[in-house]
Design a protein around this motif. Structure first.
Motif, PDB file in Angstrom:
ATOM      1  N   ILE A 172       0.838  -1.206   0.000  1.00  0.00           N
ATOM      2  CA  ILE A 172       0.000   0.000   0.000  1.00  0.00           C
ATOM      3  C   ILE A 172       0.871   1.253   0.000  1.00  0.00           C
ATOM      4  O   ILE A 172       0.532   2.252  -0.642  1.00  0.00           O
ATOM      5  CB  ILE A 172      -0.942   0.002   1.221  1.00  0.00           C
ATOM      6  CG1 ILE A 172      -1.946  -1.147   1.101  1.00  0.00           C
ATOM      7  CG2 ILE A 172      -1.679   1.339   1.325  1.00  0.00           C
ATOM      8  CD1 ILE A 172      -2.849  -1.065  -0.114  1.00  0.00           C
ATOM      9  N   LEU A 175       1.987   1.766  -3.477  1.00  0.00           N
ATOM     10  CA  LEU A 175       0.858   2.134  -4.326  1.00  0.00           C
ATOM     11  C   LEU A 175       0.493   3.605  -4.150  1.00  0.00           C
ATOM     12  O   LEU A 175       0.268   4.325  -5.128  1.00  0.00           O
ATOM     13  CB  LEU A 175      -0.343   1.244  -3.998  1.00  0.00           C
ATOM     14  CG  LEU A 175      -1.579   1.423  -4.890  1.00  0.00           C
ATOM     15  CD1 LEU A 175      -1.239   1.060  -6.333  1.00  0.00           C
ATOM     16  CD2 LEU A 175      -2.731   0.557  -4.379  1.00  0.00           C
ATOM     17  N   TRP A 179       0.637   6.426  -7.024  1.00  0.00           N
ATOM     18  CA  TRP A 179      -0.571   7.185  -7.345  1.00  0.00           C
ATOM     19  C   TRP A 179      -0.358   8.689  -7.211  1.00  0.00           C
ATOM     20  O   TRP A 179      -0.720   9.463  -8.101  1.00  0.00           O
ATOM     21  CB  TRP A 179      -1.715   6.753  -6.419  1.00  0.00           C
ATOM     22  CG  TRP A 179      -2.434   5.516  -6.865  1.00  0.00           C
ATOM     23  CD1 TRP A 179      -2.209   4.806  -8.015  1.00  0.00           C
ATOM     24  CD2 TRP A 179      -3.491   4.849  -6.169  1.00  0.00           C
ATOM     25  NE1 TRP A 179      -3.066   3.727  -8.079  1.00  0.00           N
ATOM     26  CE2 TRP A 179      -3.864   3.724  -6.967  1.00  0.00           C
ATOM     27  CE3 TRP A 179      -4.149   5.063  -4.968  1.00  0.00           C
ATOM     28  CZ2 TRP A 179      -4.871   2.839  -6.576  1.00  0.00           C
ATOM     29  CZ3 TRP A 179      -5.150   4.190  -4.580  1.00  0.00           C
ATOM     30  CH2 TRP A 179      -5.516   3.094  -5.376  1.00  0.00           C
ATOM     31  N   LEU A 553      -4.732   5.978 -12.651  1.00  0.00           N
ATOM     32  CA  LEU A 553      -4.796   5.194 -11.417  1.00  0.00           C
ATOM     33  C   LEU A 553      -4.670   3.698 -11.712  1.00  0.00           C
ATOM     34  O   LEU A 553      -3.954   2.973 -11.011  1.00  0.00           O
ATOM     35  CB  LEU A 553      -6.106   5.480 -10.684  1.00  0.00           C
ATOM     36  CG  LEU A 553      -6.251   6.874 -10.070  1.00  0.00           C
ATOM     37  CD1 LEU A 553      -7.665   7.072  -9.528  1.00  0.00           C
ATOM     38  CD2 LEU A 553      -5.226   7.085  -8.955  1.00  0.00           C
ATOM     39  N   ILE A 554      -5.360   3.249 -12.757  1.00  0.00           N
ATOM     40  CA  ILE A 554      -5.291   1.822 -13.116  1.00  0.00           C
ATOM     41  C   ILE A 554      -3.901   1.460 -13.628  1.00  0.00           C
ATOM     42  O   ILE A 554      -3.303   0.463 -13.209  1.00  0.00           O
ATOM     43  CB  ILE A 554      -6.372   1.487 -14.159  1.00  0.00           C
ATOM     44  CG1 ILE A 554      -7.773   1.621 -13.531  1.00  0.00           C
ATOM     45  CG2 ILE A 554      -6.162   0.091 -14.736  1.00  0.00           C
ATOM     46  CD1 ILE A 554      -8.905   1.432 -14.515  1.00  0.00           C
ATOM     47  N   SER A 556      -0.916   2.950 -13.274  1.00  0.00           N
ATOM     48  CA  SER A 556       0.159   3.012 -12.282  1.00  0.00           C
ATOM     49  C   SER A 556       0.090   1.816 -11.342  1.00  0.00           C
ATOM     50  O   SER A 556       1.122   1.298 -10.895  1.00  0.00           O
ATOM     51  CB  SER A 556       0.098   4.330 -11.501  1.00  0.00           C
ATOM     52  OG  SER A 556      -1.172   4.516 -10.909  1.00  0.00           O
ATOM     53  N   SER A 557      -1.127   1.344 -11.055  1.00  0.00           N
ATOM     54  CA  SER A 557      -1.276   0.132 -10.244  1.00  0.00           C
ATOM     55  C   SER A 557      -0.718  -1.077 -10.980  1.00  0.00           C
ATOM     56  O   SER A 557      -0.053  -1.938 -10.389  1.00  0.00           O
ATOM     57  CB  SER A 557      -2.750  -0.090  -9.901  1.00  0.00           C
ATOM     58  OG  SER A 557      -3.304   1.026  -9.244  1.00  0.00           O
ATOM     59  N   LEU A 560       3.134  -1.012 -10.890  1.00  0.00           N
ATOM     60  CA  LEU A 560       3.680  -1.466  -9.614  1.00  0.00           C
ATOM     61  C   LEU A 560       3.486  -2.965  -9.434  1.00  0.00           C
ATOM     62  O   LEU A 560       4.399  -3.669  -8.979  1.00  0.00           O
ATOM     63  CB  LEU A 560       3.021  -0.702  -8.462  1.00  0.00           C
ATOM     64  CG  LEU A 560       3.514  -1.062  -7.059  1.00  0.00           C
ATOM     65  CD1 LEU A 560       5.004  -0.776  -6.916  1.00  0.00           C
ATOM     66  CD2 LEU A 560       2.717  -0.312  -6.001  1.00  0.00           C
ATOM     67  N   GLY A 561       2.307  -3.474  -9.782  1.00  0.00           N
ATOM     68  CA  GLY A 561       2.052  -4.901  -9.654  1.00  0.00           C
ATOM     69  C   GLY A 561       2.984  -5.737 -10.526  1.00  0.00           C
ATOM     70  O   GLY A 561       3.487  -6.778 -10.091  1.00  0.00           O
TER      71      GLY A 561
END
Length: 752
Positions: A172, A175, A179, A553-554, A556-557, A560-561
Motif C-alpha cells: 500500500i 501504491l 498514485w 490510477l489503473i 500506475s497500479s 507497480l504490480g
C-alpha cells in the motif's frame, strides 16, 4: 500521416524547434491580434489550419462503453508490457500510435456486433452501441495510453527499497507513492488551461502529428490517391508479422546476431580494442540487428533528421572524444574501472559496498565513510553528469538568445488574448471542467502525499512542500517552452541537487524528493498536452479529465504490480546473473541514489571529504556560455545556414541516457534515421508520408508480441532453445567480453 511543411502563423517557414528567428519574431509580434481578426473562421496558425478541421459535430458520440472498455483494457495492457520491458536489458516502449492502429478494427467490430438496445438505470438512459465507431472515441482511447505510456517513475523507488536497501514496506505504501506522483500534476492543469490550452499560439506541435494519425485512420481519401498502394492496415499487418517472426532469431534461437561487434574479432584478447568496439563498451562499429536496441532511445523513424544530426555530433564528441581522452589519460584514476559502467567503485576498482557507509537505520555514517573510502565512478558516468549540467544551462540561454522576444510575445498573448480562435469557440459547445474538480483532486492528492511521505517515512513534511513548490514554480515557464518549441527541459538534476545539499546522507528521501519535484511537473504538462489534443479534436473536457485520471490510477497500479511480481519471482533480478532482467534503468537510478542521496553532492561534486569530481560542475558555466558565440555568429552571418541549425540543448542532451543506454543503441539508431528520416523523406516523400510512422509502430508492435510470446509460452516454463554456437551456454552474449574489463584490474580478494 499527413506531411506538411511547418510554417509560422505569418506563413514563414520556422526552424526545427517550431520558432521563428529573433528578427522574424520582432517583425511579426505586432500583428498577433490582427491575424486573429483575419482568421475568424480558422486558426491563425498555419500548422493548425492545414492539420485540424475548423468545424465540429457535437453529436458525435465519445463517452461510450466501447471507449471505456477498449481504452482501459489497452492502457492496462500497455502499462504491463512497458513495465515488463523496462526491467530488461533492452527496453521496449509501446506508444499510443500502436494502440490507435490495434483498436481501430476492434472499435469497428464492436460497432457491428454490440446491441443497440437502450438501457435505463436510475433515470439514466444509455446504449452499448450508439452507432459507428467515431474518431473522438478513438482519440480518447489513444490518450488514455499516451499519458501512461512509460513506467511510473516512482516504481523504481519501490524496487530500490526492496533490492538494494532491504526496506520492505507494505504494498500500500508503494501504491500510494505511485498514485500521488502520477496524479498530483493533473491538478495543476486547471490553472494552466488559460495559458497553455486555450490560446491559439500555444500550438503543442507533437499533437498535430497525433491528430494527423487519427484523421488518416478515419477520413477516407479518394480512390485515385490509394490506387496502386497497399492499404495502411494491410501494410501494418505485414510489417508487424515480419517483426514478430524476425525477433525469434535475436530474441531466442540465434541471439548472437542481435548485436555483432565484428571489429573485436581482430583480437578478442586486446582489452583496449574490446573497450572501444565491444557492445558493452563504446561500441565503435558494432552492428545491432535487434529492433529493440535500434529504436530504444533515438526513435530514428520519428525524430526529425535535424535533431538526429545534433544528437550525432554530441554523441561523437562525448563518446569518441571526451571519454577516450579521460579514460586513457587516467583522469580520476579511470583505468581502475570499466570504460562504461553505471556501477560505483572503490578507488582500486573493486565494487563499492554501500552497506559499509550506512548505519543500522540505513542513513549515511560519515565515520564509516572516511574509514571505508570515497566513492568513485567511471569517467563516462562522471562526464555525463557534467554534460547534463551544461545542457540544463544551455537550454535556458539558448531559448533566451534565440527565442526570448517571441516567448515574451507568446506569454503576453496567453495572458491577454481576448479574441478567441475558431477552436476555442467550438469548444464552448462542451461544458468546461469546473475549477472545483481540480481543487478537490489537488486536495485529495496532496493529503495522500503527506500521508504517504510522513507516515511511511519517505521524506519529511517540509520536503513535500519544497518539492511541490519547485514543480509548481517551473510548470508554467517549462510548459510555455514545450508548447512553443516541443522541447521539455527536465528538473531531475535540480531536484537532486537541492535535496542533496539540504538533506545529505539519506538516499530514499533524495529519490522521493526528485520524483515529486520532477514527475509532478512532467505529468502536469503531459495532461495539459492531452487537453490541447482534446481541444483540437473537440473532445468534451469533462470526459477527457475523467478518462485520464481513471486510466492513470489503473495503469500506475499495473506498473507497480508488474514490477513487484518480477522482482519477487525472477532469480537474481536486476543483476547480470538475472539476464535479460538486468534493470539497466533501475541500476542507474540506484547509483544516483548513492551519489546524490547517501553520499550527497558535496562529497562527490563539491570539496568535502575528498570529493574528486568538483571540476564536473564547470559544466554549468560551459553550458551558459557556449551558445553565445554561436548565436553571435548566426546573427553576424545569417546567410550561413548551418550556423542556425546548431542547437546546443539537443547536442548536449544527446548522451543524457547513457548509462543505462549503450553507445551502439545511438549509432545504429542514427544510421536507420539517415535512411528513413533523411534519404527516404527527401527522395521518396510520398512513401515516407504514408508509411514511415506505420513502419515504426508495426516494428514495435510485432517485436513486443514476439517477446511476450517467447517469455510466457517458453521461458517462464523453463523452455530454452538448444545450445549451439549461435546460442552459447552463457545467456549474456557479448562478442567482446573484455569490453567491461578495466585496464588496471582490482587486486584479488584473499579473505573476508
Amino acid at each position: 500521416m499527413a506531411s506538411t511543411e511547418i510554417l509560422h502563423e505569418s506563413g514563414k517557414p520556422v526552424g526545427d524547434d517550431g520558432l521563428l528567428s529573433e528578427k522574424e519574431a520582432d517583425s511579426d509580434s505586432q500583428h498577433d491580434h490582427e491575424e486573429l481578426d483575419n482568421f475568424d473562421d480558422d486558426s491563425p496558425i498555419d500548422d493548425v489550419r492545414v492539420t485540424i478541421p475548423n468545424h465540429d459535430d457535437p453529436s458525435i458520440p465519445c463517452n461510450t462503453f466501447r471507449m471505456w472498455f477498449l481504452g482501459l483494457l489497452f492502457a492496462a495492457i500497455i502499462a504491463f508490457v512497458n513495465q515488463f520491458f523496462n526491467l530488461r536489458q533492452t527496453t521496449i516502449s509501446i506508444g499510443s500510435s500502436v494502440v490507435a492502429l490495434l483498436t481501430l478494427p476492434l472499435g469497428h467490430f464492436m460497432a457491428r456486433v454490440l446491441p443497440t438496445r437502450k438501457y435505463t438505470i436510475l433515470g439514466w438512459s444509455f446504449t452499448l452501441n450508439p452507432g459507428p465507431f467515431s474518431i473522438k472515441e478513438h482519440v480518447l482511447i489513444g490518450t488514455m495510453t499516451s499519458v501512461n505510456a512509460g513506467s511510473a517513475y516512482a516504481v523504481d523507488i519501490v524496487i530500490l527499497q526492496k533490492l538494494w536497501y532491504h526496506d520492505h514496506k507494505h504494498f500500500i505504501a508503494g501504491l500510494l507513492l505511485v498514485w500521488t506522483t502520477q496524479v498530483t500534476g493533473f491538478a495543476f492543469a486547471g490553472a494552466l488551461r488559460r495559458f497553455l490550452v486555450r490560446p491559439a499560439h500555444m500550438v503543442w506541435p507533437a499533437n498535430l502529428v497525433t491528430a494527423s494519425l487519427f484523421r488518416s485512420l478515419h477520413e477516407h481519401s479518394d480512390a485515385a490517391e490509394d490506387a496502386n498502394r497497399i492499404p495502411r492496415m494491410k501494410y501494418f499487418a505485414i510489417v508487424s508479422l515480419f517483426s514478430f517472426v524476425w525477433y525469434w532469431l535475436p530474441g531466442f534461437m540465434f541471439p548472437t546476431i542481435g548485436v555483432i561487434s565484428w571489429i573485436c574479432w581482430i583480437d578478442p584478447s586486446n582489452i583496449v580494442l574490446s573497450q572501444l568496439t565491444g557492445s558493452a563498451g563504446l561500441g565503435l562499429g558494432t552492428i545491432a540487428l535487434d529492433w529493440s536496441a535500434i529504436n530504444s532511445y533515438v526513435q530514428p523513424m520519428v525524430t526529425p533528421w535535424f535533431a538526429q544530426v545534433n544528437i550525432l555530433v554530441g554523441f561523437v564528441l562525448v563518446v569518441f572524444v571526451m571519454v577516450p581522452w579521460a579514460y586513457y589519460t587516467d583522469l580520476w584514476h579511470s583505468k581502475n574501472f570499466p570504460i562504461l559502467s553505471p556501477a560505483l567503485f572503490k578507488q582500486d576498482g573493486s565494487p563499492y559496498d554501500k552497506d559499509r557507509i550506512l548505519d543500522a537505520n540505513r542513513v549515511f555514517d560519515r565515520q564509516k565513510y572516511l574509514e571505508y573510502g570515497p566513492m568513485r565512478m567511471d569517467s563516462f558516468f562522471a562526464l555525463t553528469y557534467g554534460v547534463g549540467f551544461a545542457a540544463l544551462m544551455a537550454t535556458v540561454v539558448h531559448v533566451v538568445l534565440y527565442h526570448g522576444k517571441e516567448l515574451v510575445v507568446r506569454w503576453r498573448s496567453a495572458q491577454h488574448e481576448l479574441k478567441e480562435d475558431v477552436h476555442t469557440r467550438l469548444m464552448r459547445a462542451y461544458p468546461e471542467v469546473p475549477n472545483w474538480w481540480y481543487g478537490v483532486l489537488f486536495a485529495i492528492t496532496i493529503s495522500l502525499t503527506f500521508v504517504t511521505c510522513v507516515v511511511f517515512k519517505y521524506m519529511p513534511w517540509w520536503a513535500v512542500i519544497l518539492a511541490l513548490a519547485i514543480a509548481i514554480f517551473f510548470v508554467l515557464p517549462v510548459g510555455i517552452v514545450t508548447a512553443v518549441t516541443n522541447q521539455q527541459p527536465g528538473l531531475n538534476i535540480i531536484t537532486e541537487y537541492v535535496i542533496g545539499y539540504i538533506m545529505p546522507g539519506y538516499a530514499i528521501p533524495n529519490v522521493t524528493f526528485k520524483t515529486y519535484g520532477y514527475i509532478v511537473n512532467v505529468q502536469a504538462l503531459a495532461f495539459t498536452s492531452d487537453l490541447k489534443l482534446g481541444h483540437y479534436m473537440k473532445i468534451p473536457p469533462r470526459i477527457m479529465f475523467a478518462a485520464q485520471v481513471v486510466s492513470t490510477l489503473i495503469c500506475s497500479s499495473v506498473n507497480l504490480g508488474t514490477a513487484t511480481w518480477l522482482i519477487t519471482t525472477r532469480p537474481y533480478v536486476c543483476t547480470q546473473q538475472g539476464y535479460p532482467f538486468t534493470c539497466r534503468n533501475t541500476n542507474t537510478f540506484y547509483s544516483a541514489s548513492i551519489i546524490w542521496g547517501a553520499i550527497a553532492p558535496a562529497r562527490v561534486f563539491g570539496h568535502t571529504d575528498g570529493a574528486l569530481y568538483a571540476s564536473v560542475q564547470w559544466g554549468f558555466l560551459f553550458g551558459a556560455l557556449i551558445p553565445i558565440p554561436f548565436w553571435y555568429l548566426h546573427k553576424r552571418f545569417p546567410h550561413i545556414r548551418w550556423l542556425g541549425l546548431i542547437h546546443w540543448p539537443v547536442l548536449l542532451t544527446a548522451t543524457s541516457s547513457m548509462p543505462p543506454a549503450l553507445p551502439y543503441f545511438y549509432a545504429n539508431g542514427i544510421f536507420v534515421g539517415f535512411i528513413f528520416a533523411y534519404w527516404i523523406r527527401r527522395h521518396h516523400h510520398r512513401w515516407w508520408a504514408r508509411y514511415n510512422y506505420l513502419t515504426s509502430a508495426a516494428m514495435d508492435c510485432g517485436l513486443a508480441i514476439s517477446a511476450l510470446a517467447i517469455f510466457f509460452c517458453l521461458q517462464s516454463w523453463g523452455g530454452a532453445f538448444p545450445h549451439w554456437w549461435g546460442n552459447p551456454q552463457d545467456e549474456l552474449i557479448d562478442h567482446c567480453p573484455l569490453a567491461t574489463a578495466p585496464l588496471n584490474p582490482p587486486p584479488k580478494q584473499t579473505g573476508t
